[in-house]
Design an enzyme around this catalytic site. Sequence first.
Site, PDB file in Angstrom:
ATOM      1  N   PRO A 105       0.758  -1.087   0.045  1.00  0.00           N
ATOM      2  CA  PRO A 105       0.138   0.144   0.029  1.00  0.00           C
ATOM      3  C   PRO A 105       0.922   1.327   0.176  1.00  0.00           C
ATOM      4  CG  PRO A 105      -0.088  -1.136   2.050  1.00  0.00           C
ATOM      5  CD  PRO A 105       0.776  -1.819   1.198  1.00  0.00           C
TER       6      PRO A 105
ATOM      7  N   ILE B 257       5.160   1.839   7.798  1.00  0.00           N
ATOM      8  CA  ILE B 257       5.404   3.331   7.849  1.00  0.00           C
ATOM      9  C   ILE B 257       4.090   4.078   7.998  1.00  0.00           C
ATOM     10  CG2 ILE B 257       6.779   5.581   7.150  1.00  0.00           C
ATOM     11  CD1 ILE B 257       8.615   3.344   5.797  1.00  0.00           C
TER      12      ILE B 257
ATOM     13  N   ASP C  92       5.729   1.938   2.212  1.00  0.00           N
ATOM     14  CA  ASP C  92       5.113   1.043   2.627  1.00  0.00           C
ATOM     15  C   ASP C  92       4.111   1.458   3.725  1.00  0.00           C
ATOM     16  OD1 ASP C  92       3.654  -1.472   3.199  1.00  0.00           O
ATOM     17  OD2 ASP C  92       5.405  -2.535   2.712  1.00  0.00           O
ATOM     18  N   HIS C  93       2.721   1.595   3.488  1.00  0.00           N
ATOM     19  CA  HIS C  93       1.999   2.130   4.775  1.00  0.00           C
ATOM     20  C   HIS C  93       1.833   1.005   5.890  1.00  0.00           C
ATOM     21  CE1 HIS C  93      -0.098   4.967   6.855  1.00  0.00           C
ATOM     22  NE2 HIS C  93      -0.841   5.413   6.047  1.00  0.00           N
ATOM     23  N   ARG C  94       2.064  -0.306   5.412  1.00  0.00           N
ATOM     24  CA  ARG C  94       1.910  -1.350   6.293  1.00  0.00           C
ATOM     25  C   ARG C  94       3.071  -1.114   7.439  1.00  0.00           C
ATOM     26  NH1 ARG C  94       2.758  -6.551   3.256  1.00  0.00           N
ATOM     27  NH2 ARG C  94       4.448  -5.225   2.335  1.00  0.00           N
TER      28      ARG C  94
END
Length: 655
Positions: A451, A631, A627-629
């Site tokens: 993501p 950060i 990577d929003h998982r």
Amino acid sequence: MTAETILVPDLGGAETVEVIELCVAPGDRVELEQSLLVLESDKATMDVPSTRAGIIKQLLVKVGDKVSEGSPIAELDVEADSAATAEPAAEPAVKGETVAQAVSTEAAASNVQSAQSEQTVRVPDTGTEEPLEIIELSVAVGDEIAEGDGIVVVETDKATMEVPASFGGQVKELLVKVGDKITSGDAIAVLVTSGGAESPAPVNEPTTAAETVVAESSAPAPAPAPAPAPTGVVVEQDVLVPDTGGADAVEVIEIAAELGAQLAEGNGILVVETDKATMELPAPFDGELLEVLVKVGDKVSTGDRIARMKTTGAGEVEAVPAASSAAQTPAPQAPEPQAPTSVESKVEPVSAGDVYAGPASRALARELGVDLRKVNGSGPRGRILKEDLHNYVKQAVAKAESATAVAASGAGIPSIPDVDFSKFGEIELIPLQKIHKLTAANMQRSWLNVPHVTQFDDADITELEDFRNSLKKEAEKRGSRLTPMPFLLKACAHALAANPEFNRSITADGENFVQKKYIHIGLAVDTPRGLVVPVIRNVDQKGLWQLAEEANELAAKARDGKLTAAEMQGGCFTISSLGAIGGNGFTPIVNAPEVAILGVSKSQMKPLWNGSEFVPRLMLPLSVSYDHRVINGADCGRFFTFLVSVLSDVRRLAL
Ligand code: CAO
């Protein structure tokens, strides 16, 4: 080895037919019955099989040529044994020219039972007074040859023929050369025959009739047109299978017309197939297709009823009852033909009827389990060739593999449709290099799994650039180049150390973060072969000069295609710089399993408000995708602010 010429077989009445596909090439070894080429008339396609096993010496036709029965199509080098056993069947359904009759000998009366003797081989009766040109010598002086072996090959405008020996022996002398013209009775060679040889046959009484090899075919003959309805009569007529040229119980492989379709005479109703040929059974007259009496898979023979059609005459005579005996009566008994004038010729084939392929391609499609309706034909008039099937299967396998990869990553997204761009204009297919395929796979994997969020900021690099410019001379002296890249590397190493969540990966099972205690940074390099990412190790421990050297060295290696796999592994973070190329900003794709990437665009002088006035400052547009998982936005805000502050004040690099 002897040379044999394959001729076009009996075409079942067709005068000239077109060569639409060559199935073999010179040098190919072919087996008995293997298809050599495909012929097409306006009604049927037909494979021409080889009647000998051997090696294709020469193809005498090309795609587009028009041939007729007896035309030479290929020359085959046939092993003596093979030639001897491959005589045509007892009743060949073919006619061809006769190859030169057997060789005769002057020594007709001499008995050579025991002693060695020399005998002159002469050309037998060739059946023509025309001199024949020698195009090939099949033997050399010293060769031991057996009875039946070819000595020379001669050629007429119709055929290439071999002149075989009617007795064995050793070639002592060749009395002719390529280009010579010979006629019946000419001496062509002297053989030494040894004891035990059979007495050769006398002149002009050939012992061997070496027949020209001809291809045999069971292709059905084109359908004779039954009588149409009399003028002015509305008739329902049965359509019968025409003379199939001896082929019994041929299989219906397609229904080519829709019920209710108005067919013109000659429009296909069914397609049938033997092991040698595919043939359309056409409408014998104009009319409406009322009923198809067979289905795909049925076997039909000459005279079988396959359909019923309604014809409309121009006059006012009453309708004849359907399927009357008169309607089934063959042409000679029927009234004088006169085509109805009111019927439009228009066929709306069902999907299966769109298939246009020869028997060899159909057989291959069945073997591979390919639905021919899904294959684009690249042959003349869209005919499906074997190579089209191979391409189709290759693409299908590739699609399945990429679908598996996508499914494995959990995305399960539908694939982008395959478009035939050639419909819209000229195109060229450029095969992807391995590196392109790898990049594409990596990008897609990352895009689908990670993501992405991208943040933007500008760094004021006015002082950095002043400093860099002041070092340029020194860089030259060191034989190096100092671009903004080593500064970016160094600044990123600082930012990664200060923001350790950027120096992580997430485990494949999603259960753990992997915190890296080292700082290796990848550098995206644009090369003629595609994008590669060499990795500079332990960036935090290196000075600007060393980083400049390593970056330049790795970029040069990348462009020369000399990077090792190890040099592209182990990165924690990537820098992708389009600064030398241009642009205000872009959203780079995270190089997973890394969790962030820096995009660098072209620096630009901009007016900056310093609290009291606008001052010109050199601003460097930057973007960070993450990577929003792993950060969060706030993490990135902190990382980015830190990075920009370091780049804006190079003294901080020393900290
Ligand atoms: N703004 C303005 N000028 C810049 C700049 C920037 N951000 N970055 C570099 N330049 C200048 C350099 O200073 C150099 O000029 P000088 O010789 O006068 O100093 C010139 O542009 C050429 O630089 P360079 O490209 O040779 O060297 P580099 O160290 O900046 O970059 C490399 C090296 C390997 C990153 C680069 O050559 C490259 O391949 N970039 C493309 C990467 C890419 O394709 N990324 C997209 C990947 S998809 O996400």
